[in-house]
Scaffold this motif. Structure first.
Motif, PDB file in Angstrom:
ATOM      1  N   ILE A   1       0.846  -1.189   0.000  1.00  0.00           N
ATOM      2  CA  ILE A   1       0.000   0.000   0.000  1.00  0.00           C
ATOM      3  C   ILE A   1       0.882   1.240   0.000  1.00  0.00           C
ATOM      4  N   TRP A   2       0.445   2.273  -0.695  1.00  0.00           N
ATOM      5  CA  TRP A   2       1.188   3.533  -0.665  1.00  0.00           C
ATOM      6  C   TRP A   2       0.232   4.699  -0.882  1.00  0.00           C
ATOM      7  N   ALA A   3       0.683   5.884  -0.495  1.00  0.00           N
ATOM      8  CA  ALA A   3      -0.112   7.101  -0.639  1.00  0.00           C
ATOM      9  C   ALA A   3       0.662   8.116  -1.459  1.00  0.00           C
ATOM     10  N   SER A   4      -0.079   8.916  -2.230  1.00  0.00           N
ATOM     11  CA  SER A   4       0.547   9.955  -3.045  1.00  0.00           C
ATOM     12  C   SER A   4      -0.216  11.259  -2.875  1.00  0.00           C
ATOM     13  N   GLN A   5       0.525  12.340  -2.856  1.00  0.00           N
ATOM     14  CA  GLN A   5      -0.039  13.673  -2.677  1.00  0.00           C
ATOM     15  C   GLN A   5      -0.662  14.136  -3.998  1.00  0.00           C
ATOM     16  N   ALA A   6      -1.942  14.519  -3.967  1.00  0.00           N
ATOM     17  CA  ALA A   6      -2.648  14.880  -5.198  1.00  0.00           C
ATOM     18  C   ALA A   6      -2.095  16.158  -5.823  1.00  0.00           C
ATOM     19  N   ASP A   7      -1.740  17.136  -5.004  1.00  0.00           N
ATOM     20  CA  ASP A   7      -1.279  18.431  -5.513  1.00  0.00           C
ATOM     21  C   ASP A   7       0.191  18.686  -5.182  1.00  0.00           C
ATOM     22  N   GLY A   8       0.976  17.638  -5.138  1.00  0.00           N
ATOM     23  CA  GLY A   8       2.402  17.761  -4.854  1.00  0.00           C
ATOM     24  C   GLY A   8       3.116  16.489  -5.250  1.00  0.00           C
ATOM     25  N   ASP A   9       4.362  16.352  -4.826  1.00  0.00           N
ATOM     26  CA  ASP A   9       5.143  15.188  -5.225  1.00  0.00           C
ATOM     27  C   ASP A   9       5.268  14.154  -4.118  1.00  0.00           C
ATOM     28  N   GLY A  10       4.535  14.322  -3.004  1.00  0.00           N
ATOM     29  CA  GLY A  10       4.669  13.430  -1.861  1.00  0.00           C
ATOM     30  C   GLY A  10       4.310  11.981  -2.166  1.00  0.00           C
ATOM     31  N   LEU A  11       5.150  11.065  -1.704  1.00  0.00           N
ATOM     32  CA  LEU A  11       4.936   9.622  -1.861  1.00  0.00           C
ATOM     33  C   LEU A  11       5.414   8.923  -0.606  1.00  0.00           C
ATOM     34  N   VAL A  12       4.648   7.939  -0.132  1.00  0.00           N
ATOM     35  CA  VAL A  12       5.069   7.181   1.042  1.00  0.00           C
ATOM     36  C   VAL A  12       4.441   5.795   1.004  1.00  0.00           C
TER      37      VAL A  12
ATOM     38  N   PHE B   1      -5.626  16.643  -0.426  1.00  0.00           N
ATOM     39  CA  PHE B   1      -6.124  15.409  -1.021  1.00  0.00           C
ATOM     40  C   PHE B   1      -4.981  14.425  -1.259  1.00  0.00           C
ATOM     41  N   THR B   2      -5.236  13.201  -0.853  1.00  0.00           N
ATOM     42  CA  THR B   2      -4.225  12.147  -0.903  1.00  0.00           C
ATOM     43  C   THR B   2      -4.842  10.885  -1.488  1.00  0.00           C
ATOM     44  N   LYS B   3      -4.181  10.328  -2.461  1.00  0.00           N
ATOM     45  CA  LYS B   3      -4.646   9.093  -3.098  1.00  0.00           C
ATOM     46  C   LYS B   3      -3.961   7.894  -2.457  1.00  0.00           C
ATOM     47  N   VAL B   4      -4.748   6.878  -2.119  1.00  0.00           N
ATOM     48  CA  VAL B   4      -4.211   5.656  -1.525  1.00  0.00           C
ATOM     49  C   VAL B   4      -4.430   4.504  -2.502  1.00  0.00           C
ATOM     50  N   ASN B   5      -3.344   3.869  -2.896  1.00  0.00           N
ATOM     51  CA  ASN B   5      -3.400   2.724  -3.814  1.00  0.00           C
ATOM     52  C   ASN B   5      -2.945   1.452  -3.119  1.00  0.00           C
ATOM     53  N   VAL B   6      -3.476   0.352  -3.596  1.00  0.00           N
ATOM     54  CA  VAL B   6      -3.081  -0.972  -3.113  1.00  0.00           C
ATOM     55  C   VAL B   6      -2.680  -1.815  -4.313  1.00  0.00           C
TER      56      VAL B   6
END
Length: 550
Positions: free
Chosen positions: A126-137, A160-165
């Motif tokens: 699982i990881w998250a990405s910042q919708a309006d920036g370059d953040g990834l974790v 806003f943050t997108k969470v993908n699996v």
């Protein structure tokens, strides 16, 4: 090769506990994404469906992780492929997200026929990405062994943050690899098209090519040539030539090529891609987050702590890799890197993913321009190219590890194993406080029994311990496995995680002296599947290493 005895299997699978597991959820998600606002809202939970939780009594006896995986695969159905996890039908639900930026997600897996799964053991990330920036974790996933998983991600930004699996590895495909390993001696026989290392034998009149491997079982050959002594004392075998005029001593080179797997049935081969991103994702509006104070500079942090990191160890934000539990003392740019490495001797020993590091250092930090070291050989057709690169007061050398090493054509002359290279370096006149060693073993071993990988790491541990007794101030790094997925080759995320466990077990006595490079968190965060990461994923590798050095 690691095998499971019938006694072990009866003991492991003889005791089955039936448990009730409740998944806490807010609501069923019908659309392809969910937008939720106000992270301060206290979610009201309702119990989800209850399902049988099948728990194997693995902890009752002491088994190595490779033995546990072997035992598990004995009972996995690899025939009915519709039972594999479906990316289309599997579902996500937000359990909660709080004022500290922690997101908890319920992951429910379904098979290809949209039936709820009742077994686990897939590798899910699982990881998250910042919708309006370059953040990834990246985050952490708990497997409840019943088809349900819980994913947790902590973000370091608001908005806003997108969470993908992602399904990184299906249990069925891993077990197909291990069954091929047991039957044919090599996991590549489970591939649609097998590809591996071969040995070329030749005289003036005769030439023959046979299959090779780190283990003695070479399918199709009753007799094998033992080239362990040619391989720096590390196990290496090839099928003995069948031509009566060719001897084992007529070996000329090792190279890669197609391996005949026409005898392998369709039911024995990997046919479905056992990986991919779930169709559904979550979109959350994060209002607050909290970070703990980082008291240590990464370069001054005790090496032991690099081995004890919880996931994730870092995150990408504002154009560079950041650490969760320490801070970088250096600005991530070429000039500071060059200043940091001045008067240092950098020796990089390992596979092609470390060759990437060397090529970057040579081109960018040493400023010597691009260099292609893929097919580099020494003079007079020697296996190693001990070429020293020098610039800006920095000395750098890359040395590939011994066989197995997949490449078009390598001579067999003067192969040194990593332990032998370290023993040679013990006696040189370099000051140990100027010496930086970066070492790895990884993907080239995935086609062979995990016991062979453990054997190499065990020999390496002895060599490093001896080396440090002679040069105790050397800064040593071990580059851990990263997320790499390719069902057309032998790369499997579960095997990478297995290797991570083996590395931690076999190097446990060296954790106070060796720094572990956590590349798993990096490649999950960047959604990388490549053997050779590029772009920001690769720069994150470099940022991590340089933060520990400088």
């Amino acid at each position: 090769m690691t095998t499971c005895t019938s006694k072990e299997l009866r003991f492991i699978f003889g005791t089955v506990a039936v448990l009730l597991f409740c998944v806490l959820s807010l609501t069923n998600i019908q659309s392809s994404y969910l937008v939720e606002r106000n992270a301060n809202f206290l979610l009201q939970f309702k119990p989800a469906k209850t399902r049988k939780d099948t728990v194997s009594n693995f902890t009752a006896i002491s088994l190595k992780p490779e033995q546990r995986l072997c035992a598990l695969c004995e009972h996995v159905d690899t025939i009915h492929r519709f039972k594999m996890t479906s990316l289309k039908f599997s579902r996500l639900e937000t359990i909660k997200y709080d004022t500290e930026g922690t997101i908890v997600v319920a992951i429910e897996t379904y098979d290809m026929k949209n039936n709820s799964k009742t077994v686990g053991d897939d590798v899910i990330v699982i990881w998250a990405s910042q919708a309006d920036g370059d953040g990834l974790v990246s985050g952490h996933v708990i497997d409840h062994k019943n088809g349900s998983y819980t994913g947790t991600v902590k973000v370091f930004w608001t908005g806003f943050t997108k969470v993908n699996v992602k399904l990184a590895s299906s249990l069925e495909n891993t077990c197909l690899r291990l069954k091929a390993l047991k039957k044919y001696g090599n996991t590549v026989f489970a591939m649609k098209e097998s590809w591996g290392i071969k040995g070329t034998f030749r005289t003036n009149l005769v030439r023959e090519v046979t299959n090779c491997g780190a283990n003695q079982k070479i399918f199709g050959f009753r007799d094998v040539c033992n080239f362990t002594s040619l391989n720096g004392g590390m196990s290496w075998f090839c099928g003995k030539p069948k031509h009566p005029k060719l001897l084992c001593s007529d070996i000329d080179s090792f190279g890669t090529g197609r391996i005949d797997n026409s005898m392998v049935g369709q039911s024995e081969r990997i046919q479905n891609n056992g990986h991919g991103i779930f169709n559904q994702y979550l979109l959350l509006d994060i209002q607050n987050y909290r970070t703990e104070k980082r008291n240590y500079s990464c370069s001054l942090r005790p090496p032991l702590l690099s081995w004890k990191e919880s996931e994730p160890s870092g995150f990408w934000l504002d154009g560079h890799w950041n650490f969760v539990n320490c801070y970088s003392s250096i600005k991530h740019d070429i000039t500071p890197y060059r200043q940091c490495l001045k008067n240092k001797n950098v020796v990089i020993i390992g596979d092609s993913t470390l060759r990437q590091y060397a090529e970057y250092f040579i081109k960018e930090i040493l400023g010597l321009g691009p260099v292609d070291m893929k097919d580099a050989k020494g003079p007079n057709r020697q296996y190693h190219d001990y070429k020293l690169f020098k610039s800006s007061g920095i000395n750098l050398m890359y040395i590939k590890h011994e066989m197995p090493f997949h490449n078009p054509n390598f001579p067999v002359k003067s192969i040194s194993s990593v332990p032998e290279i370290l023993r040679t370096m013990e006696d040189n006149d370099l000051e140990d406080n100027s010496l930086i060693l970066i070492i790895n073993y990884n993907s080239h071993f995935s086609a062979y029994p995990p016991s062979k990988f453990r054997e190499r790491i065990r020999y390496l541990a002895v060599a490093i311990e001896r080396f440090l007794s002679r040069k105790p101030r050397t800064k040593i790094f071990f580059k851990g496995p990263h997320l790499c997925i390719d069902d057309t080759r032998w790369f499997d995320a579960r095997i990478s995680l297995l290797y991570k466990q083996i590395i931690q077990e076999e190097l446990s006595k060296l954790m106070n002296n060796v720094i572990y490079l956590d590349n798993w968190s990096i490649t999950v965060a960047h959604n990388n599947e490549q053997l050779h990461p590029d772009g920001d994923a690769f720069f994150s590798h470099i940022n991590q290493l340089m933060a520990y050095i400088c």
